[in-house]
Design an enzyme around this catalytic site. Structure first.
Site, PDB file in Angstrom:
ATOM      1  N   ASP A   5     117.445  63.846  82.248  1.00 32.73           N
ATOM      2  CA  ASP A   5     116.017  64.087  82.467  1.00 32.73           C
ATOM      3  C   ASP A   5     115.736  63.878  83.944  1.00 32.73           C
ATOM      4  OD1 ASP A   5     116.107  63.817  79.642  1.00 32.73           O
ATOM      5  OD2 ASP A   5     114.022  63.171  79.622  1.00 32.73           O
ATOM      6  N   LYS A  17     110.057  70.035  79.846  1.00 28.81           N
ATOM      7  CA  LYS A  17     109.395  68.895  79.222  1.00 28.81           C
ATOM      8  C   LYS A  17     108.062  68.684  79.923  1.00 28.81           C
ATOM      9  CE  LYS A  17     110.503  64.028  78.337  1.00 28.81           C
ATOM     10  NZ  LYS A  17     111.545  62.995  78.455  1.00 28.81           N
ATOM     11  N   LYS A  30     110.203  70.162  75.076  1.00 27.60           N
ATOM     12  CA  LYS A  30     109.893  68.807  74.641  1.00 27.60           C
ATOM     13  C   LYS A  30     108.524  68.404  75.159  1.00 27.60           C
ATOM     14  CE  LYS A  30     111.744  64.135  74.421  1.00 27.60           C
ATOM     15  NZ  LYS A  30     112.894  63.266  74.757  1.00 27.60           N
TER      16      LYS A  30
END
Length: 185
Positions: A25, A88, A124
């Site tokens: 991430d 995300k 996400k």
């Protein structure tokens, strides 16, 4: 917050992959989006992807800071073109995080990218999705925009740790007929 120098981010990515990470991430530099420096954003995400090697790259847009849906859409597209495996909404720690309108913009970018390239990208939404009933709204939207192929944890995940407790509460309600306090979960 995505404010670390690029060299530090790349070093952290490489060290994490060497330690066995399979997913990375990374928060994009939102400054690139806010100043319209799309080439710099593309170069940054491309460098992240290269540093990831075989690991999946999840680019965190920090949508609450991007100001407009147009910026969210453009940032999504740039991340997709630069090789992100996931996009995300946020880290989930800053408000606003995931919202239905922002998630819709990102899902539409994924859909349109898929139509143009044939490449599936995962999504996400993170932060603010703490109730099972709200999660159902997101799943309906996902199904309507991307279809059943994306309805699994390979292609769509919630970033909402508090959601798990509410799901447990809902399951217990189904089993016993009454709600229990969140303190029990």
């Amino acid at each position: 917050h995505g404010l670390s120098p690029l060299s530090a981010k790349l070093s952290e990515i490489r060290a994490s992959v060497e330690a066995g990470a399979q997913e990375i991430d990374i928060v994009i530099s939102r400054h690139h989006v806010l100043t319209g420096n799309w080439t710099a954003l593309y170069d940054e995400v491309s460098a992240f992807k290269e540093a990831c090697g075989e690991a999946h790259l999840k680019t965190i847009l920090g949508t609450g800071d991007l100001g407009t849906f147009r910026n969210v859409a453009k940032a999504s597209w740039v991340c997709l073109m630069a090789g992100a495996d996931f996009i995300k909404t946020s880290t989930g720690k800053i408000s606003p995080a995931a919202t239905m309108p922002v998630t819709l913009v990102m899902l539409e970018a994924i859909r349109d990218f898929y139509y143009k390239t044939g490449k599936k990208i995962a999504m996400k939404p993170a932060g603010g999705i703490s109730k099972a009933k709200l999660a159902l709204h997101y799943l309906i939207m996902l199904n309507e925009v991307l279809g059943e192929e994306w309805m699994n944890n390979e292609w769509f995940r919630f970033g909402a740790s508090s959601l798990a407790n509410d799901i447990l509460m809902q399951l217990m309600k189904q089993k016993t007929g009454v709600y229990q306090s969140a303190d029990y979960f």
